[in-house]
Write a protein that holds these residues in place. Structure first.
Motif, PDB file in Angstrom:
ATOM      1  N   TYR A 197     -17.710  24.201  79.823  1.00  0.00           N
ATOM      2  CA  TYR A 197     -18.866  25.051  79.753  1.00  0.00           C
ATOM      3  C   TYR A 197     -19.121  25.984  80.873  1.00  0.00           C
ATOM      4  O   TYR A 197     -19.466  26.943  80.882  1.00  0.00           O
ATOM      5  CB  TYR A 197     -20.450  23.968  79.493  1.00  0.00           C
ATOM      6  CG  TYR A 197     -20.532  23.464  78.155  1.00  0.00           C
ATOM      7  CD1 TYR A 197     -20.867  24.016  77.035  1.00  0.00           C
ATOM      8  CD2 TYR A 197     -19.826  22.112  78.111  1.00  0.00           C
ATOM      9  CE1 TYR A 197     -20.973  23.558  75.648  1.00  0.00           C
ATOM     10  CE2 TYR A 197     -20.144  21.297  76.670  1.00  0.00           C
ATOM     11  CZ  TYR A 197     -20.765  22.139  75.776  1.00  0.00           C
ATOM     12  OH  TYR A 197     -20.930  21.569  74.319  1.00  0.00           O
ATOM     13  N   LEU A 200     -17.344  29.090  80.942  1.00  0.00           N
ATOM     14  CA  LEU A 200     -17.898  30.195  80.026  1.00  0.00           C
ATOM     15  C   LEU A 200     -19.182  30.643  80.665  1.00  0.00           C
ATOM     16  O   LEU A 200     -19.379  31.761  80.762  1.00  0.00           O
ATOM     17  CB  LEU A 200     -18.317  29.464  78.789  1.00  0.00           C
ATOM     18  CG  LEU A 200     -18.877  30.594  77.653  1.00  0.00           C
ATOM     19  CD1 LEU A 200     -18.193  31.847  77.399  1.00  0.00           C
ATOM     20  CD2 LEU A 200     -19.416  29.726  76.647  1.00  0.00           C
ATOM     21  N   GLU A 201     -20.136  29.667  81.275  1.00  0.00           N
ATOM     22  CA  GLU A 201     -21.365  29.953  81.720  1.00  0.00           C
ATOM     23  C   GLU A 201     -21.406  30.982  83.073  1.00  0.00           C
ATOM     24  O   GLU A 201     -22.161  31.757  83.345  1.00  0.00           O
ATOM     25  CB  GLU A 201     -21.994  28.876  82.019  1.00  0.00           C
ATOM     26  CG  GLU A 201     -22.675  28.180  80.515  1.00  0.00           C
ATOM     27  CD  GLU A 201     -22.879  26.650  80.750  1.00  0.00           C
ATOM     28  OE1 GLU A 201     -22.904  26.253  81.963  1.00  0.00           O
ATOM     29  OE2 GLU A 201     -23.342  25.990  79.579  1.00  0.00           O
ATOM     30  N   LYS A 203     -18.453  32.516  83.840  1.00  0.00           N
ATOM     31  CA  LYS A 203     -17.458  33.558  83.733  1.00  0.00           C
ATOM     32  C   LYS A 203     -16.295  33.482  84.953  1.00  0.00           C
ATOM     33  O   LYS A 203     -15.705  34.566  85.499  1.00  0.00           O
ATOM     34  CB  LYS A 203     -17.869  34.791  83.726  1.00  0.00           C
ATOM     35  CG  LYS A 203     -18.833  35.469  82.563  1.00  0.00           C
ATOM     36  CD  LYS A 203     -19.184  36.904  82.114  1.00  0.00           C
ATOM     37  CE  LYS A 203     -17.825  37.362  81.615  1.00  0.00           C
ATOM     38  NZ  LYS A 203     -17.962  38.622  81.165  1.00  0.00           N
ATOM     39  N   ASP A 220     -16.917  36.556  76.459  1.00  0.00           N
ATOM     40  CA  ASP A 220     -17.769  37.392  75.641  1.00  0.00           C
ATOM     41  C   ASP A 220     -17.569  37.366  74.100  1.00  0.00           C
ATOM     42  O   ASP A 220     -18.688  37.429  73.503  1.00  0.00           O
ATOM     43  CB  ASP A 220     -17.830  38.836  75.990  1.00  0.00           C
ATOM     44  CG  ASP A 220     -18.083  38.987  77.641  1.00  0.00           C
ATOM     45  OD1 ASP A 220     -19.041  38.405  78.043  1.00  0.00           O
ATOM     46  OD2 ASP A 220     -17.691  40.271  78.261  1.00  0.00           O
ATOM     47  N   LYS A 223     -19.149  34.254  72.589  1.00  0.00           N
ATOM     48  CA  LYS A 223     -20.353  34.396  72.560  1.00  0.00           C
ATOM     49  C   LYS A 223     -20.725  35.331  71.374  1.00  0.00           C
ATOM     50  O   LYS A 223     -22.014  35.124  70.719  1.00  0.00           O
ATOM     51  CB  LYS A 223     -21.317  35.099  73.992  1.00  0.00           C
ATOM     52  CG  LYS A 223     -20.957  33.975  75.046  1.00  0.00           C
ATOM     53  CD  LYS A 223     -21.512  34.610  76.439  1.00  0.00           C
ATOM     54  CE  LYS A 223     -21.272  33.754  77.519  1.00  0.00           C
ATOM     55  NZ  LYS A 223     -21.786  34.449  78.842  1.00  0.00           N
ATOM     56  N   PRO A 229     -25.706  29.773  72.162  1.00  0.00           N
ATOM     57  CA  PRO A 229     -24.850  29.043  73.056  1.00  0.00           C
ATOM     58  C   PRO A 229     -24.699  27.698  72.631  1.00  0.00           C
ATOM     59  O   PRO A 229     -23.581  26.888  72.968  1.00  0.00           O
ATOM     60  CB  PRO A 229     -25.641  29.121  74.326  1.00  0.00           C
ATOM     61  CG  PRO A 229     -26.587  30.289  74.400  1.00  0.00           C
ATOM     62  CD  PRO A 229     -26.904  30.523  72.805  1.00  0.00           C
ATOM     63  N   ILE A 232     -21.325  26.900  70.646  1.00  0.00           N
ATOM     64  CA  ILE A 232     -19.735  27.171  71.274  1.00  0.00           C
ATOM     65  C   ILE A 232     -19.267  25.655  71.876  1.00  0.00           C
ATOM     66  O   ILE A 232     -20.226  25.214  72.677  1.00  0.00           O
ATOM     67  CB  ILE A 232     -19.630  27.911  72.352  1.00  0.00           C
ATOM     68  CG1 ILE A 232     -20.191  29.537  71.819  1.00  0.00           C
ATOM     69  CG2 ILE A 232     -18.194  28.215  72.643  1.00  0.00           C
ATOM     70  CD1 ILE A 232     -20.361  30.420  72.824  1.00  0.00           C
TER      71      ILE A 232
END
Length: 263
Positions: A197, A200-201, A203, A220, A223, A229, A232
């Protein structure tokens, strides 16, 4: 009408690791950050779709991973006969995603053509890029190709109503994620587009990379594919086992991704 699927994450192995191993450029807080290993299965429309196959106990010993249970045995505990599985989606050819392919006696394997080119081409001359592949896995998928058991995809494709693959690249040249329609909406199985996570959160890409630009753009795209959110599911985060409800009797092994997460 598009069918909806029951969707499960099956944890089959784990390893101890530290934060600096999971982010390009390291991490200032070098604390423990374990990694889990999963396969996934979507059940609906009269069949089970397996997504990735995990690695073997022998590879776990050699690569110093803690083996918990053969993924095929976890499928059986869910009432799924691996010999009856007709389709397996391979997100990419790294050892922890394809190594159990030989346990599916009649399945077709869905793979991005770019991934086969990558795993059998000139980039494998570089140790840094080939270290995540097992040569016998790659050779085995070549044999499956000659046996007419590999379906190659060139980009995004709908494999069945409610099941689709999406070409991403980045972590591996031909990496693909999978979207599955469930009762709570579309769930995006990120596989290694996002290991955790936190990748992703924040980047911040994972350390094993073919092309960092595609990794960043992949965040991106995940998302954009997901309704929100909470839809995913990253590929290796132990948090998945905490956020989703366990299958009764399979606590620590299987969780229901078609149920709402707790956070």
């Amino acid at each position: 009408m598009t069918p909806t699927y029951a969707l499960y994450a099956l944890r089959y192995a784990t390893r101890d690791a530290r934060r600096q191993e999971h982010f390009i450029g390291g991490d200032p807080h070098d604390a423990p950050m374990p990694m889990d290993y999963f396969v996934w299965v979507a059940v609906g429309g009269g069949q089970a779709w397996v997504i990735d196959t995990g690695f073997t106990a022998e590879v776990a010993v050699r690569r110093k991973r803690r083996w918990l249970r053969c993924p095929v045995e976890s499928l059986r505990l869910l009432g799924i006969d691996p010999d009856g599985v007709g389709d397996v989606i391979i997100s990419h050819l790294h050892y922890d995603h394809v190594g159990g392919f030989h346990k599916y006696r009649r399945a077709r394997f869905h793979l991005q053509e770019q991934e086969m080119r990558y795993a059998t081409g000139r980039y494998m001359c570089h140790h840094r890029l080939r270290h995540s592949f097992e040569v016998e896995d790659v050779a085995g998928i070549v044999r499956m190709t000659f046996a007419d058991r590999v379906v190659f995809h060139d980009g995004d494709a709908e494999l069945a109503p409610g099941i689709a693959v999406h070409a991403m690249g980045g972590h591996s040249m031909g990496l693909q994620c999978v979207t599955v329609e469930t009762a709570r909406g579309r769930v995006v199985l990120a596989s290694d587009v996002a290991h955790f996570y936190e990748n992703l959160e924040t980047k911040r890409p994972f350390t094993t990379a073919f092309y960092v630009g595609d990794m960043l753009e992949g965040f991106d795209r995940l998302k954009a594919l997901a309704p929100g959110p909470g839809h995913i599911v990253p590929g290796h985060d132990p948090e998945v086992m905490r956020r989703y409800p366990a299958v009764p009797g399979l606590e620590g092994t299987a969780v229901r991704l078609h149920a709402e997460p707790s956070a």
